[in-house]
Design a protein around this motif. Structure first.
Motif, mmCIF file in Angstrom:
data_model
loop_
_atom_site.group_PDB
_atom_site.id
_atom_site.type_symbol
_atom_site.label_atom_id
_atom_site.label_comp_id
_atom_site.label_asym_id
_atom_site.label_seq_id
_atom_site.Cartn_x
_atom_site.Cartn_y
_atom_site.Cartn_z
ATOM 1 N N ARG A 1 -56.631 50.514 6.547
ATOM 2 C CA ARG A 1 -56.968 49.085 6.571
ATOM 3 C C ARG A 1 -57.818 48.699 5.376
ATOM 4 O O ARG A 1 -57.659 47.617 4.808
ATOM 5 C CB ARG A 1 -57.693 48.744 7.867
ATOM 6 N N PHE A 2 -58.753 49.564 5.004
ATOM 7 C CA PHE A 2 -59.590 49.258 3.852
ATOM 8 C C PHE A 2 -58.725 49.088 2.609
ATOM 9 O O PHE A 2 -58.897 48.129 1.841
ATOM 10 C CB PHE A 2 -60.610 50.365 3.640
ATOM 11 N N LEU A 3 -57.782 50.011 2.400
ATOM 12 C CA LEU A 3 -56.899 49.914 1.241
ATOM 13 C C LEU A 3 -56.018 48.679 1.321
ATOM 14 O O LEU A 3 -55.785 48.001 0.316
ATOM 15 C CB LEU A 3 -56.039 51.175 1.141
ATOM 16 N N ALA A 4 -55.525 48.363 2.528
ATOM 17 C CA ALA A 4 -54.679 47.186 2.690
ATOM 18 C C ALA A 4 -55.447 45.901 2.401
ATOM 19 O O ALA A 4 -54.927 44.984 1.752
ATOM 20 C CB ALA A 4 -54.097 47.149 4.105
ATOM 21 N N VAL A 5 -56.686 45.818 2.873
ATOM 22 C CA VAL A 5 -57.494 44.620 2.617
ATOM 23 C C VAL A 5 -57.817 44.512 1.133
ATOM 24 O O VAL A 5 -57.808 43.416 0.560
ATOM 25 C CB VAL A 5 -58.779 44.647 3.466
ATOM 26 N N PHE A 6 -58.101 45.643 0.491
ATOM 27 C CA PHE A 6 -58.344 45.623 -0.952
ATOM 28 C C PHE A 6 -57.139 45.049 -1.686
ATOM 29 O O PHE A 6 -57.275 44.148 -2.533
ATOM 30 C CB PHE A 6 -58.641 47.040 -1.445
ATOM 31 N N ALA A 7 -55.937 45.567 -1.380
ATOM 32 C CA ALA A 7 -54.730 45.082 -2.053
ATOM 33 C C ALA A 7 -54.478 43.609 -1.745
ATOM 34 O O ALA A 7 -54.075 42.839 -2.628
ATOM 35 C CB ALA A 7 -53.530 45.932 -1.634
ATOM 36 N N ALA A 8 -54.723 43.209 -0.496
ATOM 37 C CA ALA A 8 -54.481 41.812 -0.121
ATOM 38 C C ALA A 8 -55.427 40.861 -0.842
ATOM 39 O O ALA A 8 -55.022 39.763 -1.256
ATOM 40 C CB ALA A 8 -54.627 41.652 1.395
ATOM 41 N N THR A 9 -56.684 41.257 -1.012
ATOM 42 C CA THR A 9 -57.634 40.387 -1.715
ATOM 43 C C THR A 9 -57.303 40.311 -3.211
ATOM 44 O O THR A 9 -57.474 39.257 -3.834
ATOM 45 C CB THR A 9 -59.069 40.894 -1.520
ATOM 46 N N VAL A 10 -56.828 41.422 -3.781
ATOM 47 C CA VAL A 10 -56.389 41.389 -5.182
ATOM 48 C C VAL A 10 -55.218 40.418 -5.328
ATOM 49 O O VAL A 10 -55.193 39.579 -6.248
ATOM 50 C CB VAL A 10 -55.982 42.800 -5.658
ATOM 51 N N LEU A 11 -54.247 40.534 -4.416
ATOM 52 C CA LEU A 11 -53.075 39.658 -4.470
ATOM 53 C C LEU A 11 -53.455 38.203 -4.222
ATOM 54 O O LEU A 11 -52.992 37.296 -4.924
ATOM 55 C CB LEU A 11 -52.056 40.122 -3.431
ATOM 56 N N GLY A 12 -54.312 37.974 -3.228
ATOM 57 C CA GLY A 12 -54.733 36.604 -2.938
ATOM 58 C C GLY A 12 -55.494 35.987 -4.087
ATOM 59 O O GLY A 12 -55.303 34.802 -4.415
ATOM 60 N N GLY A 13 -56.363 36.760 -4.721
ATOM 61 C CA GLY A 13 -57.093 36.250 -5.880
ATOM 62 C C GLY A 13 -56.160 35.924 -7.031
ATOM 63 O O GLY A 13 -56.323 34.890 -7.709
ATOM 64 N N GLY A 14 -55.159 36.787 -7.260
ATOM 65 C CA GLY A 14 -54.206 36.531 -8.333
ATOM 66 C C GLY A 14 -53.377 35.290 -8.095
ATOM 67 O O GLY A 14 -53.140 34.489 -9.014
ATOM 68 N N LEU A 15 -52.929 35.089 -6.857
ATOM 69 C CA LEU A 15 -52.132 33.903 -6.544
ATOM 70 C C LEU A 15 -52.959 32.626 -6.659
ATOM 71 O O LEU A 15 -52.465 31.594 -7.144
ATOM 72 C CB LEU A 15 -51.553 34.032 -5.130
ATOM 73 N N ALA A 16 -54.217 32.680 -6.211
ATOM 74 C CA ALA A 16 -55.081 31.505 -6.335
ATOM 75 C C ALA A 16 -55.316 31.167 -7.799
ATOM 76 O O ALA A 16 -55.293 29.990 -8.195
ATOM 77 C CB ALA A 16 -56.407 31.754 -5.613
ATOM 78 N N TRP A 17 -55.545 32.181 -8.622
ATOM 79 C CA TRP A 17 -55.741 31.953 -10.056
ATOM 80 C C TRP A 17 -54.489 31.333 -10.669
ATOM 81 O O TRP A 17 -54.571 30.396 -11.468
ATOM 82 C CB TRP A 17 -56.082 33.267 -10.747
ATOM 83 N N PHE A 18 -53.319 31.882 -10.322
ATOM 84 C CA PHE A 18 -52.066 31.370 -10.874
ATOM 85 C C PHE A 18 -51.855 29.903 -10.484
ATOM 86 O O PHE A 18 -51.401 29.089 -11.295
ATOM 87 C CB PHE A 18 -50.901 32.221 -10.373
ATOM 88 N N GLY A 19 -52.185 29.545 -9.242
ATOM 89 C CA GLY A 19 -52.014 28.175 -8.799
ATOM 90 C C GLY A 19 -52.856 27.195 -9.602
ATOM 91 O O GLY A 19 -52.417 26.084 -9.902
ATOM 92 N N VAL A 20 -54.056 27.603 -9.975
ATOM 93 C CA VAL A 20 -54.938 26.729 -10.750
ATOM 94 C C VAL A 20 -54.508 26.665 -12.209
ATOM 95 O O VAL A 20 -54.629 25.628 -12.865
ATOM 96 C CB VAL A 20 -56.401 27.208 -10.626
ATOM 97 N N HIS A 21 -53.971 27.782 -12.738
ATOM 98 C CA HIS A 21 -53.691 27.859 -14.173
ATOM 99 C C HIS A 21 -52.239 27.568 -14.521
ATOM 100 O O HIS A 21 -51.785 27.926 -15.606
ATOM 101 C CB HIS A 21 -54.086 29.244 -14.691
ATOM 102 N N LEU A 22 -51.521 26.911 -13.623
ATOM 103 C CA LEU A 22 -50.189 26.442 -13.990
ATOM 104 C C LEU A 22 -50.260 25.398 -15.107
ATOM 105 O O LEU A 22 -49.367 25.294 -15.936
ATOM 106 C CB LEU A 22 -49.493 25.846 -12.763
ATOM 107 N N ILE A 23 -51.331 24.626 -15.088
ATOM 108 C CA ILE A 23 -51.503 23.572 -16.104
ATOM 109 C C ILE A 23 -52.264 24.109 -17.317
ATOM 110 O O ILE A 23 -51.952 23.750 -18.458
ATOM 111 C CB ILE A 23 -52.249 22.363 -15.503
ATOM 112 N N HIS A 24 -53.245 24.967 -17.064
ATOM 113 C CA HIS A 24 -54.064 25.504 -18.150
ATOM 114 C C HIS A 24 -53.814 26.998 -18.249
ATOM 115 O O HIS A 24 -54.466 27.795 -17.567
ATOM 116 C CB HIS A 24 -55.548 25.235 -17.904
ATOM 117 N N PRO A 25 -52.855 27.427 -19.067
ATOM 118 C CA PRO A 25 -52.540 28.857 -19.163
ATOM 119 C C PRO A 25 -53.739 29.663 -19.628
ATOM 120 O O PRO A 25 -54.623 29.167 -20.338
ATOM 121 C CB PRO A 25 -51.409 28.902 -20.204
#
Length: 292
Positions: free
Chosen positions: A104-128
């Motif tokens: 679970r610890f490893l799964a949560v780590f991977a999920a937070t990495v993925l969630g952070g990356g997707l959130a960043w991508f959503g904001v930077h669609l306009i500002h690469p």
């Protein structure tokens, strides 16, 4: 047989899980390789590093692995970025992994990495731009720890002030929202060079995990709400009544089945997921096996 299981031996000590140590080792080794590849000795090394960085263009080209591999790349011009991540993972992992279990610890780590990356991508669609580091995972895991122990006292580095874990989380969230609204959304770099959107994404994933999945409590979990004192006393009294009065030299079939269930729970979710009643059952079973 119960006696064949290592949990029930006389000298059994629960082995400490070490997934967070592996994560620290992998991230540290990746940083060393990054320095080597970016050195003048490897002229083509920069291309490999670039393929691991999360960018808006990379996702448009379907380089989806960058949503995870960006956590292996850190600022090569300053040691503070990588040191913050490694020391934070050491502190959080030591406290959190025994509670969640290694998977679970490893799964949560991977999920937070993925969630952070997707959130960043959503904001930077306009500002690469480009995003690197495991900061989203660090703050996401810390949110889980703070939800479990909201009143744990902490002292920040270089500050002789004690904070509670939940206060630190609210402070981080306020700082990230401030940076997101006033800097990142507008395409400007934050003053201390961090990515608020990724941090918020990681924190959100950490909260979702605790809210809905922690300890298999399902969709009815209510973080931060405790039972009234009179209900806790009643529950404790009921737990103490669940005992096994056995005078035989070997466990009964009912006790054996209960112990097997508890051991399977340890394998799946870690020792920290056991209730006090389940721990007492294990202790009694160990005492029975140690009898001549």
């Amino acid at each position: 047989m119960l006696s064949d299981r290592p949990y029930m031996g006389k000298g059994y000590n629960r082995e400490g899980t070490s997934v967070y140590i592996w994560l620290i080792s992998v991230i540290g080794a990746a940083f060393v390789m990054e320095l080597i590849l970016l050195s003048p000795w490897w002229p083509a090394g920069g291309r490999l590093v670039t393929n691991l960085v999360l960018t808006e263009q990379a996702l448009r080209e379907w380089k989806l692995w960058s949503l995870l591999t960006h956590c292996l790349i850190h600022d090569s011009h300053s040691p503070f970025h990588i040191l913050f991540v490694l020391f934070s993972l050491a502190y959080i992992g030591r406290e959190l992994e025994p509670l969640l279990g290694p998977r679970r610890f490893l799964a949560v780590f991977a999920a937070t990495v993925l969630g952070g990356g997707l959130a960043w991508f959503g904001v930077h669609l306009i500002h690469p731009g480009a995003f690197i580091g495991a900061g989203a995972a660090v703050v996401g895991l810390f949110v889980v720890l703070a939800c479990i122990y909201p009143d744990r006292e902490m002292r920040l580095l270089f500050l002789p002030i004690t904070f509670r874990a939940k206060q630190v989380v609210w402070g981080l969230l306020a700082l990230d929202v401030f940076g997101l609204v006033l800097y990142e959304i507008l395409g400007a770099a934050a003053p201390i060079d961090f990515s608020p959107s990724a941090h918020i994404g990681g924190m959100l994933i950490g909260w979702i995990y605790f809210r809905f999945f922690h300890a298999n409590n399902g969709w009815d979990r209510r973080p931060g709400i405790e039972l009234p004192a009179w209900m806790r006393r009643r529950e404790k009294a009921r737990a103490e009544a669940v005992t096994f009065k056995v005078n035989l030299g070997k466990p009964t079939n009912g006790l054996r089945a209960e112990v097997d269930r508890i051991l399977d729970k340890i394998n799946s979710h870690g020792f920290g997921s056991l209730t006090e009643a389940e721990k007492r059952v294990l202790d009694e079973a160990k005492d029975m096996l140690s009898r001549p």
